[in-house]
Design an enzyme around this catalytic site. Structure first.
Site, mmCIF file in Angstrom:
data_model
loop_
_atom_site.group_PDB
_atom_site.id
_atom_site.type_symbol
_atom_site.label_atom_id
_atom_site.label_comp_id
_atom_site.label_asym_id
_atom_site.label_seq_id
_atom_site.Cartn_x
_atom_site.Cartn_y
_atom_site.Cartn_z
ATOM 1 N N LYS A 1 0.847 -1.209 0.000
ATOM 2 C CA LYS A 1 0.000 0.000 0.000
ATOM 3 C C LYS A 1 0.874 1.249 0.000
ATOM 4 O O LYS A 1 0.624 2.211 -0.730
ATOM 5 C CB LYS A 1 -0.943 -0.040 1.217
ATOM 6 C CG LYS A 1 -2.045 -1.080 1.032
ATOM 7 C CD LYS A 1 -2.795 -1.438 2.297
ATOM 8 C CE LYS A 1 -3.717 -2.625 1.982
ATOM 9 N NZ LYS A 1 -4.404 -3.198 3.128
ATOM 10 N N GLN B 1 -5.183 -2.018 9.167
ATOM 11 C CA GLN B 1 -4.948 -3.331 8.564
ATOM 12 C C GLN B 1 -5.557 -4.427 9.437
ATOM 13 O O GLN B 1 -5.347 -4.457 10.648
ATOM 14 C CB GLN B 1 -3.432 -3.538 8.381
ATOM 15 C CG GLN B 1 -3.057 -4.792 7.634
ATOM 16 C CD GLN B 1 -3.532 -4.800 6.180
ATOM 17 O OE1 GLN B 1 -3.637 -3.774 5.526
ATOM 18 N NE2 GLN B 1 -3.837 -5.986 5.677
ATOM 19 N N ASP C 1 -11.573 1.877 2.907
ATOM 20 C CA ASP C 1 -11.792 0.428 2.782
ATOM 21 C C ASP C 1 -13.257 0.115 2.451
ATOM 22 O O ASP C 1 -13.577 -0.989 1.997
ATOM 23 C CB ASP C 1 -11.479 -0.261 4.118
ATOM 24 C CG ASP C 1 -10.146 -0.979 4.131
ATOM 25 O OD1 ASP C 1 -9.692 -1.418 3.065
ATOM 26 O OD2 ASP C 1 -9.583 -1.118 5.234
HETATM 27 N N1 GUN Z 1 -6.637 -7.371 5.407
HETATM 28 C C1 GUN Z 1 -6.773 -8.129 4.288
HETATM 29 N N2 GUN Z 1 -7.415 -7.427 3.329
HETATM 30 C C2 GUN Z 1 -7.680 -6.209 3.861
HETATM 31 C C3 GUN Z 1 -8.305 -5.050 3.348
HETATM 32 O O1 GUN Z 1 -8.789 -4.979 2.213
HETATM 33 N N3 GUN Z 1 -8.370 -3.989 4.203
HETATM 34 C C4 GUN Z 1 -7.885 -4.032 5.456
HETATM 35 N N4 GUN Z 1 -8.017 -2.944 6.233
HETATM 36 N N5 GUN Z 1 -7.293 -5.102 5.966
HETATM 37 C C5 GUN Z 1 -7.190 -6.180 5.159
#
Ligand code: GUN
Length: 294
Positions: free
Chosen positions: A54, A98, A121
């Site tokens: 990211k 996350q 998200d």
């Molecule tokens: N963990 C695995 N996929 C995601 C996601 O799309 N967003 C977040 N915040 N955590 C994750």
């Protein structure tokens, strides 16, 4: 029929190139730099990789990004305080915590604390509800990416029968809601199958488009699809591969080699949906920044 390969990697690259231009213009003409705050609690190795991707993606397109690393034993209240700090900080247009979180922290409480205006998200109940009733909302990144893969590969879902396999809150449910909207790039007839469906193949055999998001290898095999189907594989599963350096291989939910002989188009794993997820996060963050312009 041997399938065309839908490369998420290539589609992601072209979206990132478009974003880079757009962000350069926002900076030059509006003095606006999109900003993303990423919070990582603990040391989960997979999460560290995702957070790194990211951060790299933000750098590539010109988004300001800060990763806040907190120790595994961080209290729930300390995390909620940090989220509130970012909610009130105008340099962050997006906030991402996350997942998964350590067991002592209530994930729902955390998601509910993120301001819906910064929830890039698309996990906050306000955004989930808005999507459901067709209002402007942040769309969860993975299903949003799948929709873009269909559109940009010339497989518009409008009028098609789409079968989604999997009903998670992150992929299956929002995927269904995105594709059934009466909007361009959607307007599909959507069936959702899950672990409670006695015979999934009964539905997938009727599908023009299959979206596999079950989290299990070989969930979709060649006998389960019709000739000319379009298949998007959202699965990311580790299977033992002692001959490799890492000791495992990544495979999707679809028996790729066999299904590609029947399909019109199919996405691979890796190089399919994966690169799209981060890209749509960059899109959502930029969209959030643009909303502050009114
Ligand atoms: N963990 C695995 N996929 C995601 C996601 O799309 N967003 C977040 N915040 N955590 C994750």
């Amino acid at each position: 029929m041997v399938a065309e390969i839908i490369s998420g990697k290539e589609i992601a690259e072209s979206i990132r190139a478009e974003l880079k231009d757009e962000i350069a213009k926002l900076k030059a003409e509006k003095n606006l730099t999109p900003g993303l705050g990423v919070i990582l609690v603990g040391e989960d190795p997979a999460s560290q990789v995702y957070v790194g991707q990211k951060s790299k993606g933000c750098e590539e397109v010109g988004i300001f990004e800060e990763t806040i690393r907190m120790p595994e034993d961080t209290s729930e209240q300390t995390l909620l305080d940090k989220i509130n700090e970012l909610n009130n900080d105008p340099k962050f247009h997006g906030i991402l915590v996350q997942l998964p979180l350590p067991k002592h922290i209530d994930e729902k409480k955390v998601i509910n604390t993120i301001s819906p205006e910064k929830d890039v998200d698309g996990f906050h109940p306000v955004n989930v509800g808005k999507l459901m009733i067709g209002e402007k909302a942040f769309l969860p990144c993975t299903p949003h990416g799948v929709q873009q893969m269909l559109i940009r590969s010339g497989n518009d879902p409008a009028g098609k029968h789409v079968v989604v396999v999997g009903r998670s809150n992150i992929v299956g449910k929002p995927m269904t809601n995105i594709l059934l909207q009466k909007k361009d790039g959607a307007n599909a007839t959507v069936t959702i199958c899950h672990t409670g469906t006695p015979d999934i193949s009964k539905f997938t055999k009727e599908a023009d488009i299959v979206i596999a998001a079950a989290g299990r290898p070989n969930t979709i095999t060649a006998d389960m699809v019709k000739d000319g189907v379009v298949v998007i594989d959202v699965g990311v599963n580790r299977v033992d591969a002692p001959e490799t350096k890492r000791g495992f291989r990544l495979v999707g939910d679809v028996d790729f080699e066999a299904v590609k002989e029947k399909a019109k188009a199919i996405s691979p794993v890796p190089g399919g949906v994966g690169p799209m997820t981060v890209t749509m996060l960059l899109v959502n963050t930029t969209e959030s920044a643009k909303r502050t312009l009114g």
